[in-house]
Design a protein around this motif. Structure first.
Motif, PDB file in Angstrom:
ATOM      1  N   GLN A 237       4.574   9.582  29.661  1.00 23.76           N
ATOM      2  CA  GLN A 237       3.759   9.576  28.647  1.00 23.76           C
ATOM      3  C   GLN A 237       2.285  10.623  28.819  1.00 23.76           C
ATOM      4  OE1 GLN A 237       3.516   5.676  28.386  1.00 23.76           O
ATOM      5  NE2 GLN A 237       5.427   5.172  27.382  1.00 23.76           N
ATOM      6  N   ASN A 238       1.247  10.227  29.459  1.00 23.70           N
ATOM      7  CA  ASN A 238      -0.227  10.585  29.715  1.00 23.70           C
ATOM      8  C   ASN A 238       0.314  12.602  29.776  1.00 23.70           C
ATOM      9  OD1 ASN A 238      -0.911   8.371  29.452  1.00 23.70           O
ATOM     10  ND2 ASN A 238      -1.160   8.080  32.296  1.00 23.70           N
ATOM     11  N   GLY A 239       1.305  12.793  30.829  1.00 24.53           N
ATOM     12  CA  GLY A 239       1.322  14.138  30.959  1.00 24.53           C
ATOM     13  C   GLY A 239       1.780  15.110  30.186  1.00 24.53           C
ATOM     14  N   GLN A 240       2.677  14.438  29.129  1.00 20.59           N
ATOM     15  CA  GLN A 240       3.627  15.425  27.892  1.00 20.59           C
ATOM     16  C   GLN A 240       2.374  16.205  27.130  1.00 20.59           C
ATOM     17  OE1 GLN A 240       5.696  12.141  25.389  1.00 20.59           O
ATOM     18  NE2 GLN A 240       4.721  11.230  25.237  1.00 20.59           N
ATOM     19  N   ASP A 241       1.239  15.324  26.467  1.00 24.07           N
ATOM     20  CA  ASP A 241       0.687  16.213  26.066  1.00 24.07           C
ATOM     21  C   ASP A 241       0.018  17.579  26.173  1.00 24.07           C
ATOM     22  OD1 ASP A 241       0.900  13.785  24.282  1.00 24.07           O
ATOM     23  OD2 ASP A 241      -1.274  13.311  24.268  1.00 24.07           O
TER      24      ASP A 241
END
Length: 391
Positions: free
Chosen positions: A360-364
């Motif tokens: 979730q932290n890396g998807q942006d």
């Protein structure tokens, strides 16, 4: 008494013996034959009653399939009775897909008069299944009802246990098997409705999050392992929603509390964690290692893991410092997630709850525009050989 009288008396006695003894022997023989016939009739009656009990649950097929279903179930199971395919529903336009562990798998339309049809996948049980596989198939039905209540686990719509052959009716995902989609997307751009998608790193994050969510539910809510986390056990819909399938090991563990080593050994070696290669128990952290392999499959559009290592050589080649190369277009955040999954010591690997946070932290920061490129040029037959998947 003169000799003439004595002779006549002995002759009469001998004549009587000749008549009586055979009569007695004949009588005994008739009694024995009657007993044998009576026992034979009783045995036939008992066998008929036993078959009727089985027939009541699984139909004539259960009796005709070499006695496989004898005594497998004495009465209808209330869990499955609630999910029996209702009368009036029919399966039409059937087309074979592949051979599964229990028997043929096909796709088709579930139809009912006056309603729109629905695409489904049907898993059938072969009449050649062993008694143990019969029980596993029935338990798989129950598993779908009692455990698979998550958006990212395959969904059973109905089952059939009173018609020939017993079968499981699953919700169909429009694109089907993820591995097939990955390899198809190498060749064909999405130029028309229903074609294979052009997959980006952003899409990989989306699919990976869904798979991790399903695995977190299995391990966290039910304390179960999947045992074969791989692209071939993921189903893909046209909106890129995914569902995990291939849940046979989890179903057996749910029933028995343990994972059968023989069945687990059927999983190709290239998806095994180091401890699993050594024969240790399969745990959630073993699934985490395989999840890292799945990420590699996604980023390479379905390349086999460890492409330069023969499957039989993997146990001796795999070492603490060995890692596969970062796939092309794989960003640093996702590469770190993969490295975390491949920590040599199982306790050092993240759990699926942690993996969800990392993803979730890396998807942006993930690339949403550049289509991924294949990691090899292998044909399908070559892929199966390099991956160590039996044909």
């Amino acid at each position: 008494m003169n000799s003439s009288e004595e002779f006549h008396r002995n002759e009469n006695g001998w004549q009587n013996s000749v008549i009586i003894i055979p009569a007695l022997l004949s009588g005994c023989t008739l009694v024995v034959v009657a007993i044998i016939v009576w026992r034979s009739v009783c045995n036939k009656v008992q066998r008929k009653e036993s078959k009727e009990k089985t027939k009541g649950y699984l139909g004539d097929w259960a009796v005709n399939a070499a006695g496989v279903f004898e005594n497998s179930l004495d009465a209808p199971d209330p869990v499955l009775e609630k999910r029996q395919l209702p009368a009036g529903w029919t399966l039409e336009h059937r087309a074979p897909l592949c051979d599964g562990h229990f028997g043929p798998i096909s796709c088709g339309d579930l139809c009912r008069a006056g309603e729109d049809s629905q695409q489904v996948v049907v898993k059938e049980m072969s009449e050649h299944c062993s008694p143990g596989e019969v029980q596993d198939f029935i338990d798989l039905m129950k598993f779908y009802v009692q455990v698979c209540n998550h958006n990212n686990l395959v969904t059973m719509l109905w089952c059939q246990t009173t018609r020939r052959p017993p079968s499981i009716i699953l919700k169909a995902m429009s694109y089907g098997n993820l591995l097939t989609v990955l390899r198809s997307s190498r060749e064909v751009a999405r130029t028309s409705e229903g074609g294979p998608p052009r997959i980006t790193e952003k899409d990989v994050y989306s699919m990976a999050l869904q798979v991790a969510s399903g695995l977190e539910y299995l391990s966290g809510t039910h304390d179960l392992i999947h045992g074969y986390v791989a692209a071939c056990n993921v189903l893909l819909h046209e909106d890129l929603s995914v569902q995990l399938c291939g849940l046979g090991l989890a179903a057996i563990q749910y029933r028995s509390g343990s994972v059968p080593l023989r069945r687990a050994a059927q999983v190709p070696l290239k998806w095994h964690s180091p401890e699993r290669l050594k024969g240790a128990d399969i745990t959630e952290k073993s699934d985490v290692w395989s999840f890292g392999i799945l990420l590699y499959e996604l980023m390479t559009l379905g390349s086999p893991p460890y492409p330069d290592i023969e499957p039989s050589q993997l146990p001796s080649k795999l070492r603490k410092t060995f890692r596969m190369e970062r796939p092309t277009l794989c960003g640093p955040q996702l590469s770190e997630v993969m490295s975390g999954c491949w920590q040599w010591e199982a306790p050092l690997r993240p759990c699926f709850t942690d993996l969800l946070k990392l993803l979730q932290n890396g998807q942006d920061q993930a690339d949403r525009w550049t289509p991924l490129t294949p990691g090899d040029t292998l044909s399908w037959r070559e892929y199966l050989s390099v991956a160590g998947i039996p044909t």
